[in-house]
Design a protein around this motif. Structure first.
Motif, PDB file in Angstrom:
ATOM      1  N   PRO A  84      -3.136  88.009 -84.972  1.00  0.00           N
ATOM      2  CA  PRO A  84      -3.502  87.625 -83.299  1.00  0.00           C
ATOM      3  C   PRO A  84      -2.295  88.621 -82.412  1.00  0.00           C
ATOM      4  CG  PRO A  84      -2.614  85.713 -84.563  1.00  0.00           C
ATOM      5  CD  PRO A  84      -2.712  86.803 -85.536  1.00  0.00           C
ATOM      6  N   ASP A  85      -2.625  88.673 -81.401  1.00  0.00           N
ATOM      7  CA  ASP A  85      -1.729  89.435 -80.339  1.00  0.00           C
ATOM      8  C   ASP A  85      -0.383  89.053 -80.319  1.00  0.00           C
ATOM      9  OD1 ASP A  85      -1.052  90.421 -77.255  1.00  0.00           O
ATOM     10  OD2 ASP A  85      -1.783  91.824 -78.553  1.00  0.00           O
ATOM     11  N   ILE A  86       0.555  89.619 -80.113  1.00  0.00           N
ATOM     12  CA  ILE A  86       1.991  89.598 -80.325  1.00  0.00           C
ATOM     13  C   ILE A  86       2.500  88.218 -79.740  1.00  0.00           C
ATOM     14  CG2 ILE A  86       2.527  91.060 -78.419  1.00  0.00           C
ATOM     15  CD1 ILE A  86       5.222  91.674 -80.460  1.00  0.00           C
ATOM     16  N   LEU A  87       1.812  88.091 -78.597  1.00  0.00           N
ATOM     17  CA  LEU A  87       2.517  86.715 -77.729  1.00  0.00           C
ATOM     18  C   LEU A  87       1.888  85.373 -78.132  1.00  0.00           C
ATOM     19  CD1 LEU A  87       3.209  87.856 -74.054  1.00  0.00           C
ATOM     20  CD2 LEU A  87       4.755  87.765 -75.842  1.00  0.00           C
ATOM     21  N   ASP A  88       0.668  85.597 -78.952  1.00  0.00           N
ATOM     22  CA  ASP A  88       0.111  84.567 -79.563  1.00  0.00           C
ATOM     23  C   ASP A  88       1.062  84.232 -80.730  1.00  0.00           C
ATOM     24  OD1 ASP A  88      -1.512  84.554 -77.689  1.00  0.00           O
ATOM     25  OD2 ASP A  88      -3.342  85.591 -78.710  1.00  0.00           O
ATOM     26  N   LYS A  89       1.817  84.903 -81.287  1.00  0.00           N
ATOM     27  CA  LYS A  89       2.528  84.565 -82.429  1.00  0.00           C
ATOM     28  C   LYS A  89       3.454  83.280 -82.295  1.00  0.00           C
ATOM     29  CE  LYS A  89       1.499  88.231 -85.325  1.00  0.00           C
ATOM     30  NZ  LYS A  89       1.972  89.277 -86.432  1.00  0.00           N
ATOM     31  N   ARG A  90       4.037  82.730 -83.119  1.00  0.00           N
ATOM     32  CA  ARG A  90       4.976  81.796 -82.810  1.00  0.00           C
ATOM     33  C   ARG A  90       6.424  82.359 -82.929  1.00  0.00           C
ATOM     34  NH1 ARG A  90       4.835  77.362 -81.852  1.00  0.00           N
ATOM     35  NH2 ARG A  90       6.737  76.848 -83.137  1.00  0.00           N
ATOM     36  N   LEU A  91       6.652  83.219 -83.620  1.00  0.00           N
ATOM     37  CA  LEU A  91       8.021  83.800 -83.682  1.00  0.00           C
ATOM     38  C   LEU A  91       8.045  85.422 -83.582  1.00  0.00           C
ATOM     39  CD1 LEU A  91      11.100  83.699 -84.438  1.00  0.00           C
ATOM     40  CD2 LEU A  91      10.342  83.255 -86.786  1.00  0.00           C
ATOM     41  N   VAL A  92       8.716  86.154 -82.851  1.00  0.00           N
ATOM     42  CA  VAL A  92       8.658  87.401 -82.892  1.00  0.00           C
ATOM     43  C   VAL A  92      10.316  88.080 -82.784  1.00  0.00           C
ATOM     44  CG1 VAL A  92       8.213  89.581 -81.092  1.00  0.00           C
ATOM     45  CG2 VAL A  92       6.515  87.644 -81.443  1.00  0.00           C
ATOM     46  N   PHE A  93      10.339  88.925 -83.509  1.00  0.00           N
ATOM     47  CA  PHE A  93      11.806  89.668 -83.777  1.00  0.00           C
ATOM     48  C   PHE A  93      11.595  90.920 -82.964  1.00  0.00           C
ATOM     49  CE2 PHE A  93      11.632  86.746 -87.294  1.00  0.00           C
ATOM     50  CZ  PHE A  93      13.063  86.389 -87.254  1.00  0.00           C
ATOM     51  N   VAL A  94      12.528  91.111 -81.998  1.00  0.00           N
ATOM     52  CA  VAL A  94      12.509  92.582 -81.211  1.00  0.00           C
ATOM     53  C   VAL A  94      13.747  93.284 -81.931  1.00  0.00           C
ATOM     54  CG1 VAL A  94      12.898  93.588 -78.971  1.00  0.00           C
ATOM     55  CG2 VAL A  94      11.624  91.299 -79.283  1.00  0.00           C
ATOM     56  N   THR A  95      13.526  94.322 -82.534  1.00  0.00           N
ATOM     57  CA  THR A  95      14.475  95.214 -83.244  1.00  0.00           C
ATOM     58  C   THR A  95      14.462  96.573 -82.780  1.00  0.00           C
ATOM     59  OG1 THR A  95      14.769  95.741 -85.392  1.00  0.00           O
ATOM     60  CG2 THR A  95      12.703  95.210 -85.043  1.00  0.00           C
ATOM     61  N   GLY A  96      15.463  97.255 -83.559  1.00  0.00           N
ATOM     62  CA  GLY A  96      15.916  98.617 -83.008  1.00  0.00           C
ATOM     63  C   GLY A  96      16.970  99.047 -83.017  1.00  0.00           C
ATOM     64  N   LYS A  97      17.323 100.156 -82.965  1.00  0.00           N
ATOM     65  CA  LYS A  97      18.667 100.660 -82.958  1.00  0.00           C
ATOM     66  C   LYS A  97      19.940 100.168 -82.069  1.00  0.00           C
ATOM     67  CE  LYS A  97      19.355 103.601 -86.230  1.00  0.00           C
ATOM     68  NZ  LYS A  97      20.556 103.892 -87.067  1.00  0.00           N
ATOM     69  N   GLY A  98      20.833 100.374 -81.934  1.00  0.00           N
ATOM     70  CA  GLY A  98      21.902  99.951 -80.817  1.00  0.00           C
ATOM     71  C   GLY A  98      21.658 100.438 -79.722  1.00  0.00           C
TER      72      GLY A  98
ATOM     73  N   ASP B  36      16.187  88.333 -80.095  1.00  0.00           N
ATOM     74  CA  ASP B  36      16.569  89.532 -79.897  1.00  0.00           C
ATOM     75  C   ASP B  36      17.554  89.826 -80.921  1.00  0.00           C
ATOM     76  OD1 ASP B  36      18.122  91.565 -78.745  1.00  0.00           O
ATOM     77  OD2 ASP B  36      19.227  90.417 -77.193  1.00  0.00           O
ATOM     78  N   ALA B  37      17.164  90.600 -82.068  1.00  0.00           N
ATOM     79  CA  ALA B  37      17.546  90.707 -83.244  1.00  0.00           C
ATOM     80  C   ALA B  37      18.869  91.945 -83.157  1.00  0.00           C
ATOM     81  CB  ALA B  37      16.580  91.294 -84.241  1.00  0.00           C
ATOM     82  N   PRO B  38      19.733  91.451 -84.253  1.00  0.00           N
ATOM     83  CA  PRO B  38      20.873  92.647 -84.283  1.00  0.00           C
ATOM     84  C   PRO B  38      20.354  93.878 -84.482  1.00  0.00           C
ATOM     85  CG  PRO B  38      21.215  90.868 -86.089  1.00  0.00           C
ATOM     86  CD  PRO B  38      19.876  90.592 -85.222  1.00  0.00           C
ATOM     87  N   ALA B  39      21.171  94.851 -83.926  1.00  0.00           N
ATOM     88  CA  ALA B  39      20.697  96.396 -83.726  1.00  0.00           C
ATOM     89  C   ALA B  39      20.642  96.651 -85.292  1.00  0.00           C
ATOM     90  CB  ALA B  39      21.830  97.013 -83.410  1.00  0.00           C
ATOM     91  N   THR B  40      19.580  97.688 -85.796  1.00  0.00           N
ATOM     92  CA  THR B  40      19.387  97.796 -86.926  1.00  0.00           C
ATOM     93  C   THR B  40      20.579  98.874 -87.536  1.00  0.00           C
ATOM     94  OG1 THR B  40      17.823  99.518 -86.205  1.00  0.00           O
ATOM     95  CG2 THR B  40      16.978  97.758 -87.167  1.00  0.00           C
ATOM     96  N   GLY B  41      20.184  98.955 -88.943  1.00  0.00           N
ATOM     97  CA  GLY B  41      21.466  99.306 -89.416  1.00  0.00           C
ATOM     98  C   GLY B  41      21.938  97.897 -90.374  1.00  0.00           C
ATOM     99  N   HIS B  42      22.040  96.988 -89.240  1.00  0.00           N
ATOM    100  CA  HIS B  42      22.246  95.568 -89.746  1.00  0.00           C
ATOM    101  C   HIS B  42      20.837  94.855 -89.773  1.00  0.00           C
ATOM    102  CE1 HIS B  42      26.268  96.288 -88.860  1.00  0.00           C
ATOM    103  NE2 HIS B  42      25.945  96.475 -87.549  1.00  0.00           N
ATOM    104  N   GLY B  43      19.948  95.381 -89.093  1.00  0.00           N
ATOM    105  CA  GLY B  43      18.727  94.767 -88.791  1.00  0.00           C
ATOM    106  C   GLY B  43      17.680  94.488 -89.993  1.00  0.00           C
TER     107      GLY B  43
END
Ligand SMILES: Nc1ncnc2c1ncn2[C@@H]1O[C@H](COP(=O)(O)OP(=O)(O)OP(=O)(O)O)[C@@H](O)[C@H]1O
Ligand SMILES: [Mg+2]
Length: 312
Positions: free
Chosen positions: A8-22, A150-157
């Protein structure tokens, strides 16, 4: 595509992690996604982890803290503190009061956390799991349609999303094993859980985002639903105008020359960003969407609303 369930489309999910570099705009995109989902009538909560409390700045609240605070219609926010998550977990798990008192008095969690890498991340994901339940463990807990992290910056992500599996492997049996497995199942449930990667339109960040997508897909096993290329400059000039600007930047004197140089340089940047956008589209599997650079001194709620409208 036969036999594959459509995701399903992203906003139809129940849980979304937003990730990426610092510093790429994870918090900004998490809030914009939250505003958009809330505007679509979904009861949404944006979770910050590792006590950064960045989202709260956008909402001009002084502090969010470890409570579910209503930020806008249908939109809540919480800052997940691992110590508080651990305390809540222990309270929910341990029925024996003396045992609970002992645990809290002895500050045992601080010692445990120091001795066990990943424990803070594990209890944080435990709290995210709790927030995503329709049958909340926390008394008087609200039901959310969508939880955005709003996930921690990758490296740790990627480490963050892999924590439950690591724990499930270390503790081969017993309650830690089964609970860690449950968290891992939630993260890798591609129908209900997704991720959005935020990237910047520059060469290295594009490479890193492509690598991140492939790790998330193959090593963690999560769904990658979107890559948001954030901070794209507008293309204001066509080819002829750009040539004219370049002439002015070389030839003219004084203020005209300064202005032409500035405009020329911005044009160059906008062009090279388009080239990075094309590279990103070639290198990732997920749909790439762009978000404009907003020329504002500080992004506030109105700015986040503008981005929310541009999300797709
Ligand atoms: N589209 C945009 N236009 C203009 N400024 C932006 C945009 N997106 C983000 N910013 C600004 O860039 C900075 C970094 O954004 P943000 O805090 O969302 O990044 P982050 O990935 O959460 O950073 P961190 O890794 O430190 O948590 C902030 O000052 C934010 O206001
Ligand atoms: Mg942030």
């Amino acid at each position: 595509m036969l036999g594959i369930t459509p995701i399903p489309d992203i906003l139809d999910k129940r849980l979304v992690f937003v990730t990426g570099k610092g510093g790429v705009g994870k918090t900004t995109v998490a809030v914009a996604l939250g505003l958009r989902a809330a505007a679509e009538g979904k009861r949404t909560i944006v979770c910050e982890v590792a006590s950064q409390e960045n989202a709260s700045r956008i909402f001009s609240h002084t502090e969010v803290g470890f409570h579910e605070v209503e930020m806008a219609e249908n939109l809540w926010s919480i800052s997940i503190d691992p110590d508080e998550s651990m305390r809540e977990y222990v309270l929910l798990q341990l029925k024996v009061r003396a045992m609970r008192d002992l645990l809290f008095r002895s500050r045992i969690f601080s010692y445990l956390a120091a001795a066990t890498p990943g424990l803070k991340e594990l209890v944080t994901i435990g709290k995210i799991w709790e927030l995503a339940q329709l049958d909340r463990k926390v008394k008087s807990g609200r039901k959310y349609d969508l939880v955005i992290v709003d996930a921690p910056a990758t490296g740790h992500g990627i480490g963050f999303l892999q924590t439950p599996r690591t724990f499930a492997n270390i503790a081969r049996v017993g309650p830690i094993h089964s609970q860690a497995q449950q968290l891992d199942r939630l993260i890798t449930d591609q129908e209900h859980t997704g991720t959005a990667i935020v990237a910047l339109p520059e060469e290295m960040p594009v490479n890193e985002s492509a690598a991140l997508e492939s790790e998330l897909r193959s090593e963690v096993g999560v769904a990658v639903d979107r890559v948001y290329l954030n901070g794209l400059y507008p293309e204001r000039f066509d080819r002829d105008e750009a040539e004219r600007l370049a002439e002015l930047a070389d030839g003219e004197e004084g203020i005209v020359r300064a202005a032409a140089r500035a405009a020329s340089s911005e044009h160059g940047r906008a062009r090279s960003q388009r080239a990075q956008l094309a590279r990103l589209r070639r290198r990732v599997e997920a749909p790439v969407k762009t978000l404009p650079f907003l020329f504002e001194p500080e992004l506030d709620l109105a700015a986040a609303q503008q981005l929310a409208k541009r999300l797709n």
